[in-house]
Design a protein around this motif. Structure first.
Motif, PDB file in Angstrom:
ATOM      1  N   ASN A 255      38.491   5.631  45.048  1.00 20.53           N
ATOM      2  CA  ASN A 255      38.313   6.499  43.882  1.00 20.53           C
ATOM      3  C   ASN A 255      39.663   6.986  43.362  1.00 20.53           C
ATOM      4  O   ASN A 255      39.874   7.074  42.156  1.00 20.53           O
ATOM      5  CB  ASN A 255      37.431   7.699  44.240  1.00 20.53           C
ATOM      6  N   ILE A 256      40.574   7.287  44.277  1.00 18.21           N
ATOM      7  CA  ILE A 256      41.893   7.790  43.867  1.00 18.21           C
ATOM      8  C   ILE A 256      42.707   6.686  43.198  1.00 18.21           C
ATOM      9  O   ILE A 256      43.366   6.922  42.179  1.00 18.21           O
ATOM     10  CB  ILE A 256      42.657   8.379  45.076  1.00 18.21           C
ATOM     11  N   ILE A 257      42.655   5.471  43.749  1.00 19.43           N
ATOM     12  CA  ILE A 257      43.530   4.416  43.223  1.00 19.43           C
ATOM     13  C   ILE A 257      42.960   3.689  42.004  1.00 19.43           C
ATOM     14  O   ILE A 257      43.707   3.023  41.287  1.00 19.43           O
ATOM     15  CB  ILE A 257      43.923   3.389  44.306  1.00 19.43           C
ATOM     16  N   LEU A 258      41.674   3.822  41.747  1.00 21.09           N
ATOM     17  CA  LEU A 258      41.059   3.066  40.649  1.00 21.09           C
ATOM     18  C   LEU A 258      41.794   3.226  39.308  1.00 21.09           C
ATOM     19  O   LEU A 258      42.103   2.230  38.646  1.00 21.09           O
ATOM     20  CB  LEU A 258      39.583   3.421  40.519  1.00 21.09           C
ATOM     21  N   PRO A 259      42.115   4.453  38.864  1.00 17.15           N
ATOM     22  CA  PRO A 259      42.842   4.572  37.582  1.00 17.15           C
ATOM     23  C   PRO A 259      44.228   3.920  37.624  1.00 17.15           C
ATOM     24  O   PRO A 259      44.689   3.396  36.612  1.00 17.15           O
ATOM     25  CB  PRO A 259      42.957   6.087  37.368  1.00 17.15           C
ATOM     26  N   LEU A 260      44.873   3.940  38.786  1.00 14.51           N
ATOM     27  CA  LEU A 260      46.184   3.298  38.905  1.00 14.51           C
ATOM     28  C   LEU A 260      46.056   1.788  38.748  1.00 14.51           C
ATOM     29  O   LEU A 260      46.866   1.148  38.075  1.00 14.51           O
ATOM     30  CB  LEU A 260      46.815   3.632  40.260  1.00 14.51           C
ATOM     31  N   LEU A 261      45.023   1.220  39.365  1.00 12.55           N
ATOM     32  CA  LEU A 261      44.802  -0.227  39.242  1.00 12.55           C
ATOM     33  C   LEU A 261      44.520  -0.616  37.794  1.00 12.55           C
ATOM     34  O   LEU A 261      44.965  -1.668  37.322  1.00 12.55           O
ATOM     35  CB  LEU A 261      43.656  -0.668  40.150  1.00 12.55           C
ATOM     36  N   ARG A 262      43.805   0.252  37.088  1.00 13.05           N
ATOM     37  CA  ARG A 262      43.505  -0.031  35.674  1.00 13.05           C
ATOM     38  C   ARG A 262      44.765   0.024  34.822  1.00 13.05           C
ATOM     39  O   ARG A 262      44.802  -0.541  33.730  1.00 13.05           O
ATOM     40  CB  ARG A 262      42.457   0.942  35.154  1.00 13.05           C
ATOM     41  N   LEU A 263      45.790   0.713  35.325  1.00 13.49           N
ATOM     42  CA  LEU A 263      47.072   0.770  34.621  1.00 13.49           C
ATOM     43  C   LEU A 263      48.026  -0.321  35.122  1.00 13.49           C
ATOM     44  O   LEU A 263      49.225  -0.266  34.870  1.00 13.49           O
ATOM     45  CB  LEU A 263      47.712   2.153  34.795  1.00 13.49           C
ATOM     46  N   SER A 264      47.485  -1.266  35.887  1.00 11.64           N
ATOM     47  CA  SER A 264      48.239  -2.422  36.401  1.00 11.64           C
ATOM     48  C   SER A 264      49.269  -2.070  37.468  1.00 11.64           C
ATOM     49  O   SER A 264      50.225  -2.819  37.688  1.00 11.64           O
ATOM     50  CB  SER A 264      48.917  -3.190  35.257  1.00 11.64           C
ATOM     51  N   VAL A 265      49.074  -0.938  38.159  1.00  7.99           N
ATOM     52  CA  VAL A 265      49.913  -0.629  39.316  1.00  7.99           C
ATOM     53  C   VAL A 265      49.386  -1.480  40.473  1.00  7.99           C
ATOM     54  O   VAL A 265      48.179  -1.562  40.690  1.00  7.99           O
ATOM     55  CB  VAL A 265      49.847   0.872  39.671  1.00  7.99           C
ATOM     56  N   LYS A 266      50.283  -2.138  41.195  1.00  6.16           N
ATOM     57  CA  LYS A 266      49.855  -3.010  42.300  1.00  6.16           C
ATOM     58  C   LYS A 266      49.115  -2.208  43.363  1.00  6.16           C
ATOM     59  O   LYS A 266      49.398  -1.038  43.584  1.00  6.16           O
ATOM     60  CB  LYS A 266      51.071  -3.709  42.897  1.00  6.16           C
ATOM     61  N   ARG A 267      48.151  -2.847  44.022  1.00  3.26           N
ATOM     62  CA  ARG A 267      47.290  -2.159  44.986  1.00  3.26           C
ATOM     63  C   ARG A 267      48.108  -1.488  46.096  1.00  3.26           C
ATOM     64  O   ARG A 267      47.862  -0.347  46.441  1.00  3.26           O
ATOM     65  CB  ARG A 267      46.259  -3.120  45.585  1.00  3.26           C
ATOM     66  N   ARG A 268      49.074  -2.189  46.659  1.00  2.00           N
ATOM     67  CA  ARG A 268      49.865  -1.620  47.758  1.00  2.00           C
ATOM     68  C   ARG A 268      50.570  -0.336  47.310  1.00  2.00           C
ATOM     69  O   ARG A 268      50.557   0.671  48.012  1.00  2.00           O
ATOM     70  CB  ARG A 268      50.886  -2.636  48.255  1.00  2.00           C
ATOM     71  N   GLU A 269      51.168  -0.372  46.132  1.00  2.00           N
ATOM     72  CA  GLU A 269      51.860   0.805  45.594  1.00  2.00           C
ATOM     73  C   GLU A 269      50.862   1.917  45.279  1.00  2.00           C
ATOM     74  O   GLU A 269      51.128   3.094  45.526  1.00  2.00           O
ATOM     75  CB  GLU A 269      52.631   0.410  44.333  1.00  2.00           C
ATOM     76  N   SER A 270      49.688   1.546  44.762  1.00  2.00           N
ATOM     77  CA  SER A 270      48.641   2.530  44.449  1.00  2.00           C
ATOM     78  C   SER A 270      48.181   3.248  45.703  1.00  2.00           C
ATOM     79  O   SER A 270      48.042   4.475  45.715  1.00  2.00           O
ATOM     80  CB  SER A 270      47.438   1.842  43.795  1.00  2.00           C
TER      81      SER A 270
ATOM     82  N   ALA B 162      43.372  14.605  43.497  1.00  2.00           N
ATOM     83  CA  ALA B 162      44.345  13.588  43.923  1.00  2.00           C
ATOM     84  C   ALA B 162      44.343  12.402  42.961  1.00  2.00           C
ATOM     85  O   ALA B 162      45.395  11.850  42.634  1.00  2.00           O
ATOM     86  CB  ALA B 162      44.026  13.127  45.347  1.00  2.00           C
ATOM     87  N   ARG B 163      43.148  12.013  42.507  1.00  2.00           N
ATOM     88  CA  ARG B 163      43.041  10.897  41.553  1.00  2.00           C
ATOM     89  C   ARG B 163      43.844  11.201  40.287  1.00  2.00           C
ATOM     90  O   ARG B 163      44.556  10.339  39.768  1.00  2.00           O
ATOM     91  CB  ARG B 163      41.567  10.663  41.212  1.00  2.00           C
ATOM     92  N   ALA B 164      43.761  12.429  39.807  1.00  4.09           N
ATOM     93  CA  ALA B 164      44.498  12.812  38.597  1.00  4.09           C
ATOM     94  C   ALA B 164      45.999  12.932  38.866  1.00  4.09           C
ATOM     95  O   ALA B 164      46.817  12.444  38.085  1.00  4.09           O
ATOM     96  CB  ALA B 164      43.953  14.127  38.052  1.00  4.09           C
ATOM     97  N   LEU B 165      46.372  13.567  39.974  1.00  4.50           N
ATOM     98  CA  LEU B 165      47.790  13.784  40.270  1.00  4.50           C
ATOM     99  C   LEU B 165      48.520  12.477  40.562  1.00  4.50           C
ATOM    100  O   LEU B 165      49.716  12.358  40.276  1.00  4.50           O
ATOM    101  CB  LEU B 165      47.947  14.748  41.443  1.00  4.50           C
ATOM    102  N   ALA B 166      47.814  11.490  41.121  1.00  2.64           N
ATOM    103  CA  ALA B 166      48.444  10.202  41.415  1.00  2.64           C
ATOM    104  C   ALA B 166      48.931   9.511  40.139  1.00  2.64           C
ATOM    105  O   ALA B 166      49.857   8.708  40.182  1.00  2.64           O
ATOM    106  CB  ALA B 166      47.473   9.297  42.168  1.00  2.64           C
ATOM    107  N   LEU B 167      48.337   9.859  39.014  1.00  2.00           N
ATOM    108  CA  LEU B 167      48.759   9.297  37.732  1.00  2.00           C
ATOM    109  C   LEU B 167      50.069   9.901  37.226  1.00  2.00           C
ATOM    110  O   LEU B 167      50.648   9.424  36.261  1.00  2.00           O
ATOM    111  CB  LEU B 167      47.664   9.510  36.677  1.00  2.00           C
TER     112      LEU B 167
END
Length: 196
Positions: free
Chosen positions: A75-90, A126-131
């Motif tokens: 749930n936290i990394i999903l928005p990062l993945l949608r922004l094309s951030v690599k999974r490992r970095e997310s 956390a999902r929001a702050l990770a962005l």
């Protein structure tokens, strides 16, 4: 609102706090006045709201909008993945933010329905702050949590604005106002600054 501001919109339930946040976040359109967010007038340029929410602006809704079939870390990394951030970095970024919020590895492996409401609130935050947004809009961050969790969430929000960011929060929790730089009461559709 400017960098370093932590602003509260205070009021009872059903007075329009969420509606106001949705207008500021570009989720609802208004046809009068001016809504300036990060230099964009959302009354005149509403079409740019999505662009803002893709990077500079993050929103945490009161209902949290977590996906129950995904783990909390996903749930936290999903928005990062949608922004094309690599999974490992997310994942790395998500774990850093989650630890700051006191979320354990066990909580991150579980799904939202298998953790407490306080933990769910922290996952959504956390999902929001990770962005790494410049502006964070958050609706009722201390609703339905114990006082210790509320204090932890508010402390993280206060620390976030210390990094040249801004937060606007809707709340009915008077104790939350002590963490903010400015507070406004929303009564009968009007904002009035609450003196310190």
């Amino acid at each position: 609102m400017s960098e370093g501001d932590f602003i509260a919109v205070f009021g009872r339930s059903c007075v329009g706090k969420t509606t106001l946040l949705n207008i500021i976040g570009g989720l609802l359109r208004t046809d009068a006045g001016s809504v300036m967010v990060l230099g964009v007038d959302l009354v005149k340029e509403f079409h740019r709201a999505l662009e803002l929410r893709r990077g500079d602006l993050a929103i945490v809704h009161e209902k949290l909008n977590l996906i129950s079939s995904l783990s909390n870390i996903d749930n936290i990394i999903l928005p990062l993945l949608r922004l094309s951030v690599k999974r490992r970095e997310s994942v790395k970024l998500a774990i850093e933010v989650a630890k700051e919020l006191g979320l354990t590895d066990d909580v991150l492996r579980r799904t939202p329905v298998r953790v407490s409401m306080g933990q769910r609130r922290r996952v959504a935050l956390a999902r929001a702050l990770a962005l790494e947004p410049r502006v964070l809009i958050i609706d009722e961050p201390t609703a339905n949590v114990d006082s210790e969790t509320a204090e932890a969430i508010l402390t993280v929000l206060r620390d976030f604005v210390g990094r040249e960011r801004a937060v606007i929060m809707a709340t009915h929790d008077k104790e939350a106002l002590a963490y903010t730089s400015k507070s406004y009461a929303l009564i009968n559709g009007r904002l009035t600054e609450i003196p310190r």
